[in-house]
Design an enzyme around this catalytic site. Structure first.
Site, PDB file in Angstrom:
ATOM      1  N   LYS A  66     -57.980 -20.877 -36.977  1.00  0.00           N
ATOM      2  CA  LYS A  66     -58.402 -22.143 -35.772  1.00  0.00           C
ATOM      3  C   LYS A  66     -58.444 -22.114 -34.165  1.00  0.00           C
ATOM      4  O   LYS A  66     -59.188 -22.667 -34.073  1.00  0.00           O
ATOM      5  CB  LYS A  66     -57.399 -23.110 -36.156  1.00  0.00           C
ATOM      6  CG  LYS A  66     -58.070 -23.396 -38.356  1.00  0.00           C
ATOM      7  CD  LYS A  66     -56.761 -24.434 -38.515  1.00  0.00           C
ATOM      8  CE  LYS A  66     -57.298 -25.145 -39.952  1.00  0.00           C
ATOM      9  NZ  LYS A  66     -56.674 -26.484 -40.109  1.00  0.00           N
ATOM     10  N   ASP A 102     -59.474 -32.327 -39.846  1.00  0.00           N
ATOM     11  CA  ASP A 102     -58.177 -32.243 -40.597  1.00  0.00           C
ATOM     12  C   ASP A 102     -57.330 -33.682 -39.838  1.00  0.00           C
ATOM     13  O   ASP A 102     -56.587 -34.488 -40.545  1.00  0.00           O
ATOM     14  CB  ASP A 102     -57.194 -31.459 -39.739  1.00  0.00           C
ATOM     15  CG  ASP A 102     -57.276 -30.215 -40.167  1.00  0.00           C
ATOM     16  OD1 ASP A 102     -57.835 -29.551 -41.792  1.00  0.00           O
ATOM     17  OD2 ASP A 102     -57.118 -29.234 -39.795  1.00  0.00           O
ATOM     18  N   ASN A 152     -39.109 -32.122 -34.351  1.00  0.00           N
ATOM     19  CA  ASN A 152     -39.202 -30.550 -34.645  1.00  0.00           C
ATOM     20  C   ASN A 152     -38.125 -30.031 -34.781  1.00  0.00           C
ATOM     21  O   ASN A 152     -37.279 -30.749 -33.862  1.00  0.00           O
ATOM     22  CB  ASN A 152     -40.082 -29.979 -33.910  1.00  0.00           C
ATOM     23  CG  ASN A 152     -40.948 -29.408 -34.692  1.00  0.00           C
ATOM     24  OD1 ASN A 152     -41.392 -28.494 -35.850  1.00  0.00           O
ATOM     25  ND2 ASN A 152     -41.285 -27.285 -33.767  1.00  0.00           N
ATOM     26  N   ARG A 153     -38.081 -29.039 -35.531  1.00  0.00           N
ATOM     27  CA  ARG A 153     -36.885 -28.225 -35.136  1.00  0.00           C
ATOM     28  C   ARG A 153     -36.709 -27.590 -34.044  1.00  0.00           C
ATOM     29  O   ARG A 153     -35.412 -27.655 -32.979  1.00  0.00           O
ATOM     30  CB  ARG A 153     -37.077 -27.331 -36.825  1.00  0.00           C
ATOM     31  CG  ARG A 153     -35.624 -25.824 -36.627  1.00  0.00           C
ATOM     32  CD  ARG A 153     -36.329 -25.168 -37.872  1.00  0.00           C
ATOM     33  NE  ARG A 153     -37.582 -24.436 -36.868  1.00  0.00           N
ATOM     34  CZ  ARG A 153     -37.769 -23.556 -38.134  1.00  0.00           C
ATOM     35  NH1 ARG A 153     -37.060 -22.827 -39.158  1.00  0.00           N
ATOM     36  NH2 ARG A 153     -38.472 -22.980 -37.992  1.00  0.00           N
ATOM     37  N   THR A 154     -37.757 -27.217 -32.957  1.00  0.00           N
ATOM     38  CA  THR A 154     -37.441 -26.688 -32.458  1.00  0.00           C
ATOM     39  C   THR A 154     -38.152 -27.678 -31.073  1.00  0.00           C
ATOM     40  O   THR A 154     -39.915 -28.243 -31.261  1.00  0.00           O
ATOM     41  CB  THR A 154     -38.574 -25.001 -32.209  1.00  0.00           C
ATOM     42  OG1 THR A 154     -38.198 -24.158 -33.386  1.00  0.00           O
ATOM     43  CG2 THR A 154     -39.103 -24.481 -30.741  1.00  0.00           C
ATOM     44  N   THR A 156     -38.805 -28.203 -28.223  1.00  0.00           N
ATOM     45  CA  THR A 156     -39.734 -27.240 -26.734  1.00  0.00           C
ATOM     46  C   THR A 156     -41.393 -27.541 -27.935  1.00  0.00           C
ATOM     47  O   THR A 156     -42.210 -27.887 -26.887  1.00  0.00           O
ATOM     48  CB  THR A 156     -39.675 -26.567 -26.231  1.00  0.00           C
ATOM     49  OG1 THR A 156     -39.616 -24.900 -27.439  1.00  0.00           O
ATOM     50  CG2 THR A 156     -38.127 -26.016 -25.193  1.00  0.00           C
ATOM     51  N   ILE A 219     -48.912 -32.947 -46.124  1.00  0.00           N
ATOM     52  CA  ILE A 219     -50.046 -32.959 -46.060  1.00  0.00           C
ATOM     53  C   ILE A 219     -49.461 -31.590 -47.280  1.00  0.00           C
ATOM     54  O   ILE A 219     -50.841 -31.470 -47.405  1.00  0.00           O
ATOM     55  CB  ILE A 219     -49.969 -32.591 -45.020  1.00  0.00           C
ATOM     56  CG1 ILE A 219     -49.402 -31.583 -44.261  1.00  0.00           C
ATOM     57  CG2 ILE A 219     -50.378 -33.681 -43.792  1.00  0.00           C
ATOM     58  CD1 ILE A 219     -49.674 -30.820 -43.118  1.00  0.00           C
ATOM     59  N   GLY A 242     -50.304 -34.709 -50.420  1.00  0.00           N
ATOM     60  CA  GLY A 242     -51.089 -34.117 -49.651  1.00  0.00           C
ATOM     61  C   GLY A 242     -52.379 -34.054 -50.227  1.00  0.00           C
ATOM     62  O   GLY A 242     -54.158 -33.441 -49.040  1.00  0.00           O
TER      63      GLY A 242
HETATM   64  P1  ATR Z   1     -49.874 -25.361 -38.773  1.00  0.00           P
HETATM   65  O1  ATR Z   1     -50.773 -24.879 -37.938  1.00  0.00           O
HETATM   66  O2  ATR Z   1     -50.306 -24.805 -40.320  1.00  0.00           O
HETATM   67  O3  ATR Z   1     -49.362 -26.584 -38.943  1.00  0.00           O
HETATM   68  P2  ATR Z   1     -47.382 -24.111 -37.707  1.00  0.00           P
HETATM   69  O4  ATR Z   1     -48.310 -23.853 -36.444  1.00  0.00           O
HETATM   70  O5  ATR Z   1     -46.743 -22.584 -38.064  1.00  0.00           O
HETATM   71  O6  ATR Z   1     -48.012 -24.633 -38.810  1.00  0.00           O
HETATM   72  O7  ATR Z   1     -46.285 -24.431 -37.851  1.00  0.00           O
HETATM   73  C1  ATR Z   1     -45.422 -25.223 -38.847  1.00  0.00           C
HETATM   74  C2  ATR Z   1     -44.325 -26.277 -38.376  1.00  0.00           C
HETATM   75  O8  ATR Z   1     -43.474 -26.501 -39.449  1.00  0.00           O
HETATM   76  C3  ATR Z   1     -43.685 -26.152 -36.768  1.00  0.00           C
HETATM   77  O9  ATR Z   1     -43.732 -27.105 -36.704  1.00  0.00           O
HETATM   78  C4  ATR Z   1     -42.212 -25.296 -37.662  1.00  0.00           C
HETATM   79  O10 ATR Z   1     -41.132 -25.237 -36.822  1.00  0.00           O
HETATM   80  P3  ATR Z   1     -40.605 -24.638 -35.336  1.00  0.00           P
HETATM   81  O11 ATR Z   1     -41.676 -25.457 -34.484  1.00  0.00           O
HETATM   82  O12 ATR Z   1     -39.544 -24.767 -35.313  1.00  0.00           O
HETATM   83  O13 ATR Z   1     -41.375 -23.661 -36.634  1.00  0.00           O
HETATM   84  C5  ATR Z   1     -42.452 -25.899 -39.323  1.00  0.00           C
HETATM   85  N1  ATR Z   1     -41.077 -25.654 -39.584  1.00  0.00           N
HETATM   86  C6  ATR Z   1     -41.118 -24.134 -40.690  1.00  0.00           C
HETATM   87  N2  ATR Z   1     -40.381 -24.279 -41.004  1.00  0.00           N
HETATM   88  C7  ATR Z   1     -39.628 -24.720 -41.209  1.00  0.00           C
HETATM   89  C8  ATR Z   1     -37.930 -25.447 -41.390  1.00  0.00           C
HETATM   90  N3  ATR Z   1     -37.229 -24.797 -42.646  1.00  0.00           N
HETATM   91  N4  ATR Z   1     -37.281 -26.570 -41.320  1.00  0.00           N
HETATM   92  C9  ATR Z   1     -38.332 -27.420 -40.182  1.00  0.00           C
HETATM   93  N5  ATR Z   1     -39.122 -27.643 -39.700  1.00  0.00           N
HETATM   94  C10 ATR Z   1     -40.424 -25.929 -40.026  1.00  0.00           C
END
Ligand code: ATR
Length: 276
Positions: A66, A102, A152-154, A156, A219, A242
């Site tokens: 993408k 999207d 978000n989990r992360t 940053t 979604i 979704g």
């Molecule tokens: P996409 O582009 O399809 O949205 P991506 O860029 O891989 O996919 O993003 C996945 C999202 O799912 C991220 O926000 C990720 O959180 P992190 O940035 O902390 O990795 C989130 N995600 C994936 N597994 C997760 C989990 N077990 N618990 C919480 N968030 C999760």
């Protein structure tokens, strides 16, 4: 003359798009085909060269391409530019135009379920900070939806997403902190991959503190109802799965290619049949 459309990604073998597009083309009596094509990153440039040469009339783009397709396109529309990613390519002669359906697809699906007037001052929580979240946050802001928090989990990654939209009321927060008190939010939008088939029991956050009035939107469309949607429903919350976004983003791609709107009903029925 038969028109040729397709999807590029890696992998794409499990995609439901070919059958959904076939149903859409049938509704338009369109003589067209849609093929899912597995294109590894090293073959992306050659693939787009083929499209430019006229072998294919339009493409959908999925993970991991993408963002990677951007250097091979001649133009981006406003949405693709703001989102920084392309999921639809329109070929005009030998020019390739990148679009992103999207965000608008998500918003169309949401507005079919939620009174638009309620969104004007709504406090919206977006879970996740990946590409899908960025498209949705952009669409929410463009529609003038009240306030958006990206959790978000992360942290940053949420902060990086929010930094793209400095002119709008969007803030970032750590998921764990937000989970402690979900009561201020009117709409919760789940954009992570957590809960997708085959991990159907997984849930990205606890809904223990969720208010009764919060609308829960997802979604993921495979399964049709994720564990998050089932949990929210069991608590008595209104929800939307979704599938709506999946159908609407495809319908808008088809509109961009043909300037005609396909019938969403057979598209939805096809996806429901395939995900049973
Ligand atoms: P996409 O582009 O399809 O949205 P991506 O860029 O891989 O996919 O993003 C996945 C999202 O799912 C991220 O926000 C990720 O959180 P992190 O940035 O902390 O990795 C989130 N995600 C994936 N597994 C997760 C989990 N077990 N618990 C919480 N968030 C999760």
């Amino acid at each position: 003359m038969e028109r040729k459309y397709g999807l590029i990604g890696h992998p794409v073998s499990h995609s439901l798009s070919p059958q959904m597009h076939a149903a859409a083309y049938q509704s338009l009596h369109l003589d067209a085909t849609y093929e899912a094509m597995d294109v590894p990153p090293v073959q992306l440039k050659a693939m787009l060269h083929k499209v430019r040469a006229g072998n294919i009339d339009g493409l959908n783009v999925t993970l991991p391409h993408k963002v990677a397709v951007l250097p091979y396109l001649d133009e981006l529309d406003e949405d693709a530019h703001a989102i920084g990613a392309v999921n639809t390519i329109v070929r005009c002669g030998h020019r390739l135009i990148g679009k992103n359906t999207d965000g608008t697809g998500y918003m169309t699906a949401l507005l079919a379920r939620v009174d638009a007037r309620k969104l004007a001052c709504a406090n919206v929580l977006v879970i996740g900070a990946g590409g899908a979240a960025r498209a949705i946050v952009y669409a929410l802001c463009k529609h003038g939806v009240g306030y958006v928090t990206v959790a978000n989990r992360t942290l940053t990654r949420a902060q990086q997403l929010v930094a793209h939209f400095p002119q709008w009321p969007v803030k970032a927060a750590p998921l764990l902190q937000v989970e402690e008190d979900l009561s201020p939010y009117d709409v919760l939008i789940q954009t992570t991959s957590v809960g997708m088939t085959p991990h159907v029991r997984e849930i990205p956050l606890s809904l223990e503190t969720l208010a009764q009035h919060t609308f829960v939107s997802e979604i993921i469309y495979h399964p049709i109802e994720t564990a998050l949607i089932k949990t929210a429903k069991a608590r008595g919350n209104k929800t939307s799965p979704g599938i709506g976004m999946f159908v609407e983003q495809a319908a808008l791609s088809i509109y961009y290619w043909t300037q005609r709107w396909p019938d969403r009903v057979p598209m939805t029925e096809t996806v429901l049949k395939l995900t049973k």
